[in-house]
Design a protein around this motif. Structure first.
Motif, short mmCIF file in Angstrom:
data_model
loop_
_atom_site.label_atom_id
_atom_site.label_comp_id
_atom_site.label_asym_id
_atom_site.label_seq_id
_atom_site.Cartn_x
_atom_site.Cartn_y
_atom_site.Cartn_z
N THR A 91 0.80 -1.23 0.00
CA THR A 91 0.00 0.00 0.00
C THR A 91 0.83 1.28 0.00
O THR A 91 0.31 2.34 -0.29
CB THR A 91 -0.96 0.03 1.19
OG1 THR A 91 -0.19 -0.23 2.37
CG2 THR A 91 -2.02 -1.01 1.08
N TYR A 111 -6.08 -8.89 -7.86
CA TYR A 111 -6.65 -7.87 -6.99
C TYR A 111 -6.21 -6.47 -7.42
O TYR A 111 -7.03 -5.57 -7.62
CB TYR A 111 -6.22 -8.20 -5.56
CG TYR A 111 -6.43 -7.13 -4.53
CD1 TYR A 111 -7.66 -7.00 -3.89
CD2 TYR A 111 -5.41 -6.28 -4.16
CE1 TYR A 111 -7.86 -6.04 -2.93
CE2 TYR A 111 -5.58 -5.32 -3.19
CZ TYR A 111 -6.81 -5.19 -2.58
OH TYR A 111 -6.99 -4.25 -1.64
N ALA A 126 -14.42 -5.25 -8.18
CA ALA A 126 -13.34 -4.27 -8.27
C ALA A 126 -13.55 -3.15 -7.26
O ALA A 126 -12.60 -2.72 -6.59
CB ALA A 126 -13.28 -3.69 -9.68
N CYS A 159 -12.59 -4.37 -3.99
CA CYS A 159 -11.13 -4.37 -3.84
C CYS A 159 -10.64 -2.98 -3.48
O CYS A 159 -9.80 -2.82 -2.59
CB CYS A 159 -10.46 -4.81 -5.14
SG CYS A 159 -10.58 -6.56 -5.46
N ILE A 160 -11.18 -1.99 -4.18
CA ILE A 160 -10.79 -0.60 -3.89
C ILE A 160 -11.09 -0.29 -2.43
O ILE A 160 -10.27 0.28 -1.71
CB ILE A 160 -11.59 0.35 -4.80
CG1 ILE A 160 -11.00 0.35 -6.18
CG2 ILE A 160 -11.60 1.75 -4.22
CD1 ILE A 160 -9.93 1.37 -6.40
N ALA A 220 -11.41 -2.40 0.05
CA ALA A 220 -10.50 -3.15 0.90
C ALA A 220 -9.14 -2.48 0.91
O ALA A 220 -8.49 -2.36 1.95
CB ALA A 220 -10.38 -4.58 0.39
N GLU A 221 -8.74 -2.01 -0.27
CA GLU A 221 -7.43 -1.39 -0.39
C GLU A 221 -7.33 -0.13 0.47
O GLU A 221 -6.43 0.01 1.28
CB GLU A 221 -7.19 -1.05 -1.86
CG GLU A 221 -5.93 -0.31 -2.15
CD GLU A 221 -4.70 -1.20 -2.07
OE1 GLU A 221 -4.88 -2.43 -1.94
OE2 GLU A 221 -3.59 -0.66 -2.12
N ASN A 222 -8.32 0.75 0.27
CA ASN A 222 -8.22 2.04 0.94
C ASN A 222 -8.56 1.95 2.43
O ASN A 222 -7.87 2.53 3.26
CB ASN A 222 -9.14 3.05 0.26
CG ASN A 222 -8.67 3.35 -1.15
OD1 ASN A 222 -7.52 3.07 -1.49
ND2 ASN A 222 -9.54 3.87 -1.98
N PHE A 277 -6.35 -2.43 3.89
CA PHE A 277 -4.89 -2.63 3.94
C PHE A 277 -4.15 -1.33 4.23
O PHE A 277 -3.24 -1.29 5.05
CB PHE A 277 -4.42 -3.22 2.62
CG PHE A 277 -4.93 -4.59 2.41
CD1 PHE A 277 -4.49 -5.62 3.22
CD2 PHE A 277 -5.87 -4.86 1.44
CE1 PHE A 277 -4.98 -6.90 3.04
CE2 PHE A 277 -6.36 -6.13 1.27
CZ PHE A 277 -5.92 -7.15 2.07
N ASP A 278 -4.58 -0.27 3.54
CA ASP A 278 -3.86 0.98 3.71
C ASP A 278 -4.05 1.51 5.13
O ASP A 278 -3.11 1.86 5.83
CB ASP A 278 -4.35 1.99 2.67
CG ASP A 278 -3.29 3.01 2.37
OD1 ASP A 278 -2.13 2.75 2.75
OD2 ASP A 278 -3.61 4.05 1.79
#
Lengths: 543, 630
Positions: free
Chosen positions: A230, A288, B566, B569-570, B572-574, B577-578
């Protein structure tokens, strides 16, 4: 030779910092071109007949009591990556002429320091030198991002620094543990990578697992492997163009290079056991982050995420632990450095003209900028893995490696623990890649022309690319095409070093099963002849 | 000239043409188009000399590309009957279309680029056809896809064209991944990707030693997935009708001898291998029959002339695959060749009408009186349409008879039904153009406005020579290509071609004529309502018009879940994880603050922590020694 390659940019940085500002650009260009020239001479002098042989070896004692030397040297893998670094150097300098207008001296000096550090990592034959350079890459990039980046640069730089620094400290712990094992066995401190490798391979499976996890913590952050990726999108988005190019082009390869140089040969037992888990992370990363790319409207972020996705293939190839996979993976490092580096250049050129990275604000540029359109499409296609361009061969080999891993077959070794399913699932990443990259090209280049509100022509830059910009992109494009059409010379030169790594791993693996004496291939002393080293196991058992 | 230099010339000419046109003469349209046409001419001459001069198989010319382990992967030019006939046809049809485009694209501002892409397309397709290894074939297969991406999206300022181009690339790429995995599996199974070697391996009866039948089924199925994508078979056919967004010459090229033909050609190339995979062939047969019928129903109601032809391409490709699946290499290959002629012809006719009338709409064309103003083109249209419909003694008749003759009874009924529909919709199209009538109830979707597709007013003769000459040449081909069947069979080394007897041929002839008569009653005769029987059942009409709702279904079943995933995922990403990483960082920071507070001289804390550290160290070392000994 290699020492000079490290010193030229380092001293050059000093020179740039001291010389008057009006010479800065000329000096920086000359220095990087000089380094490029020198690296090419090195490439000519290199003995391609025995590519596994460590050439240009030099060693300077640093702390004799602790056996710390500064030793450099390069086999074909290192040399190719050094060449890539040296190539990107002048391109980054020339590519930054118009985008950097404040604190110019500082900027070029740090850029040169960065190049020196990266070259040092690839040339290192000693753990200490490796680690020092590995860590030292952080500082120039931290400065480049935090001083020359865009709006959110402070946060990005700090995050980048903290993330990778934390990781590499853990990796250091693992590596120091290995050298302690070597110390116990030999009763002297010796940090040369070769010695450490022998010691590391004598560790038990449990120890190897812990050491591998420690190294993974440091290197996987650098690659970056899902889920510790990230920091990358933010760092990329905020970095100045040249920073992004170096970051994507070579800095990420430090991670995969370290995988190849340390994790595979040091901890073969653990690798064999945990390769599937790492491969699963790589595959998750491929798909992903690919999907995340698809939903991006920030072009630079899109390409940054695509890096994560692409390097997933690279890691997959490495952990296939067979000739095809690892060869493909190393080739992938070079190819990705070229095509993604070039994509960042393209986006930088776009940003210089429109001061936005958002695809909601610019679009349909093919009408206005046909040359830019040509290059962007070209590098996109190289990135998608269009056959005939560089990405394809390496992607094909990584997937083939994963496919064959664990199954005997033509060209494959009966070794490795992946299998067809890994390759089949990863191959869907090819569809995803086509989706997001075409989506990007479609929005940026095609469709009705869209420019940001209040946009007026940039006073310094022509509408389409200038000759300077074309001359930055052309060498990369030519190389992409050449590597796509004639990958054989490079692949052949990778055979021997990769062969040695594989042989060592296999021997270590067999030994763990049968407790046979340790056999190490050391082509650097005797080409291809196997040397029997006193079995460390026996010594331990006697104690 | 030697065989090698001919073969090289034929492949390199379009590449050089494309490069010169794109890099140096993109804005000098006349030079660019001249170079490209000249390069097309070189290819035609060289391929014809190879085909007629060599006379027999000359084998392959190869050069090493890279090697995997000890297995060399080679680039090469394979010269046997299959490649040389197909190559000559591709070159000829490409040249016709290039000449045609000289006039058709006259007013387009980007025609330098257009010709460069045409040559790129020709180069990719020719290189694909002459490939000597499967990997090389795959490479050019992808390049064909790339070239068609550029050409379909040629008018890139039109969002629909860009969308269609992307759709084509991605839909075919789904198939490509199947092909790619099949390729790897084939390589692992046989240890080679060399096409002649693979063909020799599978030439005899029964499987080669050491290869499991299941493995061959799997490989064949994976290769077939690639074919489904490229040759637009159900369920991956939906990209093809949308691909009509490109200029008409592109459609003509895409649908006749290139792009979609690549899939079928791949099956003919590996027919020996496919013959060993009976289960897959069974699937292929039924998918082909289903596709042929399905797309014919869509063609029955389409009003856009290019779309009618697009649907007919899908169904004719189905016919080819039927023949191949039923085991007859000759039937499938023969139909591939004849279809190339009449489909290119039909598209060029369509282009001529569109160019003149300024509308794609069949009814509008008829009412504008296009047929009366363009007599020669109309005659060519009737010839091409009749060949497509399988009217006796034109090209399509012979090859379709071969296919139907080779089918087992169940599939034969399906094929006959599709043949009936083909005759019906083809003549519906012809009658709508040729016989407009006052009593017609048909509704124009898109009235004629005498404008060129790209918005330029059209001047000059209705049938300029550059457009007419290719049409006439192809019309001759569409009429006569059926008579070279024996010669093709000879070139393919098929000793004995079974010609169906009159009684066997009768059903197909009757069916075709029935279809024409039916179309006459509904569209052709005086006072016909020109609405078609389908319109009596509105739900069916809508079903066909909406193409069986397949696009909508894919949207719901595939596209939306992927989009949803998608965005997940975005998220989850923001958020995950981030933020997670940030939280760890913050936690460490807070921890650091706490530790900092502890550095305040509290001795007990120092001693306590020292003990803990020493204990931890001792434990670690103990573990190490214990582990070392164990």
């Amino acid at each position: 030779m290699l020492t000079a390659l490290i010193l030229i940019p380092l001293l050059g940085a000093l020179l740039v910092a001291l010389a008057p500002a009006r010479f800065t650009k000329t000096l920086a260009t000359a220095i990087t071109l000089g380094a490029l020239l020198l690296s090419m001479i090195a490439a000519f002098q290199f003995n391609w007949e025995f590519p596994a042989h460590v050439s240009f070896a030099q060693s300077f004692p640093l702390v004799e009591q602790l056996g710390i030397n500064l030793s450099v040297g390069a086999d074909s893998v290192s040399l190719l990556l050094i060449l890539l670094t040296a190539l990107l150097g002048p391109l980054c300098v020339v590519g930054s002429f118009t985008s950097i207008t404040t604190r110019v001296k500082n900027y070029y000096a740090w850029l040169l320091v960065l190049q020196a550090a990266v070259t040092g990592v690839f040339a290192a034959q000693d753990l200490m030198l490796f680690y020092v350079c590995f860590e030292f890459t952080l500082i120039p990039l931290y400065v480049l991002i935090s001083l020359y980046g865009s709006t959110n640069r402070r946060k990005a730089a700090t995050k980048f620094f903290m993330y990778t620094f934390t990781g590499s400290v853990i990796a250091l712990a693992g590596l120091v543990y290995v050298s302690y094992v070597a110390y116990e066995a030999n009763l002297t401190w010796d940090w040369s990578i070769k010695t450490l490798q022998i010691a590391a391979q004598s560790m038990t499976r449990t120890e190897q697992t812990w050491v591998m996890l420690a190294m993974l913590a440091g290197f996987a952050v650098k690659v970056p492997l899902f889920p510790v990726h990230t920091w990358l999108p933010l760092a990329h988005t905020e970095a100045p163009t040249a920073g992004s190019v170096v970051l994507a082009g070579v800095l990420l390869k430090l991670g995969t290079y370290a995988f190849y140089k340390f994790i595979l040969p040091f901890t073969p037992l653990a690798v064999m056991q945990y390769a599937p888990a790492i491969a699963v992370l790589a595959i998750i990363g491929i798909i992903y982050t690919g999907l995340i790319c698809w939903a991006q409207s920030d072009v630079k972020k899109l390409v940054a995420y695509s890096s994560v996705s692409h390097l997933g293939f690279c890691v997959l190839g490495l952990f296939a632990v067979n000739m095809v996979g690892i060869q493909g993976s190393i080739l992938y490092m070079i190819n990705h450095g070229l095509s993604t580096g070039a994509l960042f250049f393209c986006i930088g050129m776009l940003y210089e003209r429109y001061h936005t990275r958002s695809m909601d604000e610019v679009g349909g540029l093919a009408v206005k900028m046909p040359i830019f359109a040509f290059f962007l499409v070209f590098f996109t296609m190289a990135s998608v893995g269009l056959p005939g361009l560089n990405g394809f061969v390496s992607e094909f080999m990584c997937l083939l490696g994963a496919f064959q891993s664990g199954a005997g077959g033509p060209g494959g070794v009966e070794f490795g623990t992946l299998g067809p399913w890994y390759a089949a699932v990863a191959a869907t990443g090819m569809i995803v890649a086509a989706m997001y990259l075409l989506y990007m090209v479609g929005r940026v280049l095609f469709g009705p022309l869209l420019e940001p509100d209040g946009h007026h022509e940039h006073e310094k830059l022509p509408t389409d690319l200038s000759w300077r910009e074309i001359s930055v992109l052309t060498p990369i494009a030519v190389l992409c095409l050449l590597l796509g059409l004639f990958p054989t010379p490079i692949l052949r030169s990778l055979e021997a070093p990769v062969g040695i790594v594989l042989k060592d791993m296999e021997n270590a693996y067999d030994r763990a099963l049968t407790e046979a004496p340790l056999v190490v291939n050391d082509e650097s002393t005797t080409d291809g002849v196997q040397v029997v080293v006193a079995p460390i196991k026996e010594a331990e058992a006697a104690r | 000239m030697s065989t090698e230099s001919l073969a090289l010339a034929l492949l390199i000419a379009p590449l050089v043409g494309s490069f010169l046109a794109l890099v140096f003469f993109r804005r000098k349209h006349v030079i660019a188009s001249g170079i490209v046409v000249a390069s097309g001419l070189v290819s035609v001459i060289a391929s014809a000399m190879l085909l007629f001069g060599a006379g027999h198989d000359v084998g392959a010319i190869t050069a090493r590309w890279f090697s995997i382990g000890d297995t060399p992967i080679e680039f090469g030019i394979l010269l046997d009957g299959r490649t040389m006939i197909m190559g000559a046809v591709v070159a000829l049809i490409t040249l016709c279309i290039e000449v045609y485009s000289l006039s058709y694209m006259k007013h387009d501002e980007g025609r330098g680029r257009f010709f460069a892409f045409l040559a790129l397309f020709a180069w990719s397709m020719l290189s694909f056809v002459y490939s000597s290894s499967l990997l090389q074939a795959f490479i050019f297969w992808e390049l064909v896809g790339l070239a068609s991406f550029f050409l379909i999206g040629f008018w890139y300022e039109k969002p629909s064209a860009v969308a269609a181009a992307k759709k084509a690339f991605i839909m075919t790429r789904i198939g490509d991944v199947g092909l790619f995995i099949g390729l790897i599996l084939l390589f692992m199974t046989t240890g080679t990707l060399d096409i002649p070697a693979i063909n020799t391996l599978f030439a005899g009866d029964g499987l080669p030693e050491g290869i499991a039948p299941g493995r061959i089924e799997l490989i064949a199925a994976l290769l077939f997935i690639g074919v489904i994508g490229k040759s637009a078979q159900f369920p991956l056919h939906t990209w093809l009708p949308d691909a009509m967004e490109g200029p008409t010459p592109v459609s003509a090229l895409l649908h006749s001898a290139t792009m979609v033909a690549a899939g079928v050609f791949l099956v003919t190339r590996f027919h020996g291998l496919f013959m060993n995979a009976q289960q897959t062939m069974e699937w292929m047969l039924w998918i082909a029959v289903g596709t042929a019928i399905l797309s014919s129903t869509m063609a029955m109601v389409a009003k856009d002339m290019k779309r009618v032809l697009a649907f007919s391409s899908i169904s004719q490709l189905g016919f080819m695959l039927m023949g191949l699946a039923a085991g007859s290499l000759f039937a499938g290959y023969f139909h591939l060749i004849t279809h190339a002629f009449f489909k290119a012809l039909l598209f060029l006719c369509a282009g001529a009408f569109i160019h003149h009338v300024g509308s794609n709409d069949l009814i509008a064309m008829g009412r504008a009186g296009a047929a009366k103003q363009m007599k020669l083109t109309t005659v060519a249209l009737v010839i091409g349409g009749s060949a497509l419909a399988g009217i006796p003694f034109l090209a399509g008749f012979f090859s379709k008879e071969q296919i139907i003759g080779s089918l087992p009874i169940g599939a034969k009924i399906g094929a006959l039904f599709a043949a009936f529909l083909t005759a019906y919709y083809t003549f519906r199209m012809i009658f709508l153009i040729v016989r407009p009538n006052a009593d017609s109830m048909a509704v124009e979707d898109e009235p004629a406005h005498a404008q060129h597709e790209d918005g330029h007013e059209h001047h000059g003769p209705a049938e300029p020579l550059a457009m007419l000459a290719p049409i006439i040449l192809l019309a001759v081909g569409a009429a006569g290509a059926g008579y070279i069947g024996n010669w093709i069979g000879h070139k393919l080394h098929i000793e004995h071609i079974e010609h169906p007897s009159i009684t066997e041929m009768a059903p197909a002839i009757v069916i075709a004529i029935l279809g024409v008569v039916f179309a006459w009653l509904e569209f052709g005769r005086k006072g016909a309502r020109q609405t078609g029987f389908v319109s009596k059942i509105p739900s069916m009409q809508t079903l066909f018009e909406r193409r069986w709702y397949l696009d909508e279904i894919y949207n719901v079943v595939f596209v939306r879940p992927v989009v949803w995933f998608a965005s997940l995922c975005i998220g989850a990403e923001n958020k995950g994880f981030d933020n997670g990483a940030d939280a760890v960082a913050h936690g460490t920071y807070k921890g650091g603050r706490m530790v900092a507070r502890s550095h305040s001289g509290r001795l007990q804390f120092y001693i306590g922590s020292a003990i803990v550290v020493v204990a931890a160290l001792a434990l670690t070392l103990g573990f190490r020694n214990g582990g070392g000994a164990g």
